[in-house]
Write an enzyme that holds these catalytic residues in place. Structure first.
Site, PDB file in Angstrom:
ATOM      1  N   ASN A   9      16.093 -33.410 -37.305  1.00 38.93           N
ATOM      2  CA  ASN A   9      15.538 -32.173 -37.852  1.00 38.93           C
ATOM      3  C   ASN A   9      15.505 -31.143 -36.727  1.00 38.93           C
ATOM      4  OD1 ASN A   9      14.047 -30.141 -39.007  1.00 38.93           O
ATOM      5  ND2 ASN A   9      12.104 -31.245 -38.955  1.00 38.93           N
ATOM      6  N   TRP A  10      16.409 -30.187 -36.804  1.00 38.36           N
ATOM      7  CA  TRP A  10      16.543 -29.226 -35.705  1.00 38.36           C
ATOM      8  C   TRP A  10      15.500 -28.116 -35.765  1.00 38.36           C
ATOM      9  CZ3 TRP A  10      22.524 -28.127 -34.893  1.00 38.36           C
ATOM     10  CH2 TRP A  10      23.154 -29.336 -34.572  1.00 38.36           C
ATOM     11  N   LYS A  11      14.782 -28.020 -36.848  1.00 38.97           N
ATOM     12  CA  LYS A  11      13.762 -26.975 -37.032  1.00 38.97           C
ATOM     13  C   LYS A  11      14.364 -25.589 -36.733  1.00 38.97           C
ATOM     14  CE  LYS A  11      10.460 -30.471 -35.731  1.00 38.97           C
ATOM     15  NZ  LYS A  11       9.121 -30.809 -35.324  1.00 38.97           N
ATOM     16  N   HIS A  97       8.091 -31.557 -45.172  1.00 39.04           N
ATOM     17  CA  HIS A  97       7.782 -31.730 -43.749  1.00 39.04           C
ATOM     18  C   HIS A  97       6.375 -31.201 -43.465  1.00 39.04           C
ATOM     19  CE1 HIS A  97       7.932 -31.341 -39.401  1.00 39.04           C
ATOM     20  NE2 HIS A  97       8.894 -32.242 -39.446  1.00 39.04           N
ATOM     21  N   GLU A  99       5.225 -29.477 -41.179  1.00 43.08           N
ATOM     22  CA  GLU A  99       5.154 -28.059 -40.786  1.00 43.08           C
ATOM     23  C   GLU A  99       5.236 -27.148 -42.014  1.00 43.08           C
ATOM     24  OE1 GLU A  99       8.279 -28.294 -37.875  1.00 43.08           O
ATOM     25  OE2 GLU A  99       6.983 -29.610 -36.703  1.00 43.08           O
ATOM     26  N   GLU A 169       5.756 -39.649 -41.524  1.00 41.92           N
ATOM     27  CA  GLU A 169       5.580 -38.924 -40.269  1.00 41.92           C
ATOM     28  C   GLU A 169       4.099 -38.623 -40.047  1.00 41.92           C
ATOM     29  OE1 GLU A 169       9.344 -36.753 -39.006  1.00 41.92           O
ATOM     30  OE2 GLU A 169       8.372 -35.457 -40.444  1.00 41.92           O
ATOM     31  N   GLY A 175       5.904 -34.073 -32.452  1.00 41.60           N
ATOM     32  CA  GLY A 175       6.022 -33.100 -31.364  1.00 41.60           C
ATOM     33  C   GLY A 175       4.931 -33.231 -30.314  1.00 41.60           C
ATOM     34  N   SER A 215       7.829 -38.249 -32.507  1.00 41.15           N
ATOM     35  CA  SER A 215       8.108 -38.509 -31.092  1.00 41.15           C
ATOM     36  C   SER A 215       8.982 -39.741 -30.845  1.00 41.15           C
ATOM     37  CB  SER A 215       6.792 -38.612 -30.299  1.00 41.15           C
ATOM     38  OG  SER A 215       6.069 -37.401 -30.405  1.00 41.15           O
ATOM     39  N   GLY A 236      12.822 -35.109 -34.243  1.00 44.44           N
ATOM     40  CA  GLY A 236      12.703 -33.676 -33.972  1.00 44.44           C
ATOM     41  C   GLY A 236      13.268 -33.353 -32.603  1.00 44.44           C
ATOM     42  N   GLY A 237      12.394 -33.281 -31.607  1.00 46.75           N
ATOM     43  CA  GLY A 237      12.777 -32.861 -30.252  1.00 46.75           C
ATOM     44  C   GLY A 237      14.006 -33.567 -29.710  1.00 46.75           C
TER      45      GLY A 237
HETATM   46  C1  PEP Z   1       9.792 -33.994 -36.907  1.00 46.96           C
HETATM   47  O1  PEP Z   1       9.636 -32.811 -36.769  1.00 46.96           O
HETATM   48  O2  PEP Z   1      10.114 -34.444 -38.015  1.00 46.96           O
HETATM   49  C2  PEP Z   1       9.579 -34.866 -35.759  1.00 46.96           C
HETATM   50  C3  PEP Z   1       9.494 -36.153 -35.966  1.00 46.96           C
HETATM   51  O3  PEP Z   1       9.479 -34.265 -34.537  1.00 46.96           O
HETATM   52  P1  PEP Z   1       9.393 -35.001 -33.093  1.00 46.96           P
HETATM   53  O4  PEP Z   1      10.426 -36.082 -33.084  1.00 46.96           O
HETATM   54  O5  PEP Z   1       9.659 -33.935 -32.109  1.00 46.96           O
HETATM   55  O6  PEP Z   1       8.011 -35.564 -32.993  1.00 46.96           O
END
Ligand code: PEP
Length: 252
Positions: A9-11, A97, A99, A169, A175, A215, A236-237
């Site tokens: 997920n590049w956001k 998600h 967010e 999640e 994050g 994470s 994500g990251g």
């Molecule tokens: C996400 O945004 O779905 C996510 C899991 O982010 P991260 O891996 O950065 O925690």
């Protein structure tokens, strides 16, 4: 048999040039890997979807959108419909998600509508949910997760689950650098699968892929993915660096 999935997920990251570069790098890296039973998905921003789809052609890389609107079309300034996604070659959409829920007020009821619209257009849905830190501290994580799933998905016919991937999640792990322990992830995934089995039967429950997100990094992916009910990750990251993402894909 359910598939393993690693989805990035590049956001709201990566402009056109950066998207082009990262897609190329990921495409190249997965070409030299035996992906076996693993699907690799990336979710760039809306404006870069067309290009990402084009650059992923004739490769195993799949492209998803990060969101969509529930209406067919109309006066919804700034929004994107399921049909629009399909028309540029996108067949998967991430919905729910944390967010989107936290910053854009997306509720379970709204998400049920979005899921319906996506399925009506034959989009596959990666449906995200998870408890907040306060819920976990209060021991309410299972109640919260159960109601998120029931409210948004349990109106569906059993056959709809062929087009649904679940992504657990925990909000406190997204994050933050703090990951759920592999045991915490497994416990919750087993609970989710049982919740599905109670409603739809073991066949459906055992064929739905359940991803963990929060994470995930190259250092912890293998241990998390080794758990029997964890079928991969929503990343994500670490999805923004080709080498890290590739290592996570290789964790299977
Ligand atoms: C996400 O945004 O779905 C996510 C899991 O982010 P991260 O891996 O950065 O925690």
């Amino acid at each position: 048999m359910r598939k393993n999935i690693v989805a990035g997920n590049w956001k709201m990251n990566n402009d056109l040039k950066a998207t082009s570069k990262l897609v190329k790098q990921i495409r190249k890296s997965i070409k030299k890997t035996d992906l076996k039973n693993t699907r690799v998905i990336i979710a760039p921003t809306f404006v870069n979807l067309t290009m990402a789809v084009k650059r992923s052609k004739k490769s195993k890389l799949e492209v998803a959108a990060q969101n969509m609107h529930q209406a067919e079309n109309g006066a919804f300034t700034g929004e994107i419909s399921a049909n629009m996604l399909k028309s540029v070659g996108v067949n998967i959409v991430v919905l729910g998600h944390s967010e989107r829920r936290a910053y854009f007020g997306e509720t379970d009821a709204l998400l049920a509508e979005k899921v319906n619209a996506a399925l009506a257009h034959k989009l596959e849905v990666i449906f995200c949910f998870g408890e907040e830190l306060a819920d976990r501290k209060a021991g309410k994580q299972e109640t919260v997760v159960e109601s998120q799933i029931k409210n948004a998905l349990f109106h569906l016919e059993a056959t709809a689950f062929k087009k649904i991937v679940l992504a657990y999640e925990p909000v406190w792990a997204i994050g933050t650098g703090e990951t759920a322990s592999p045991e915490q992830a497994q416990d919750m995934h087993a609970f989710i699968r049982k919740t599905l089995a109670d409603k739809y039967g073991n066949d459906i429950a055992n064929n739905v892929s359940i991803l963990y997100g929060g994470s995930v990094k190259p250092e912890n992916a293998q241990e998390i993915f080794s758990k029997p009910d964890v079928d991969g990750g929503l990343i994500g990251g670490a999805a923004l660096k080709a080498e890290d993402f590739y290592e996570i894909v290789n964790a299977f």
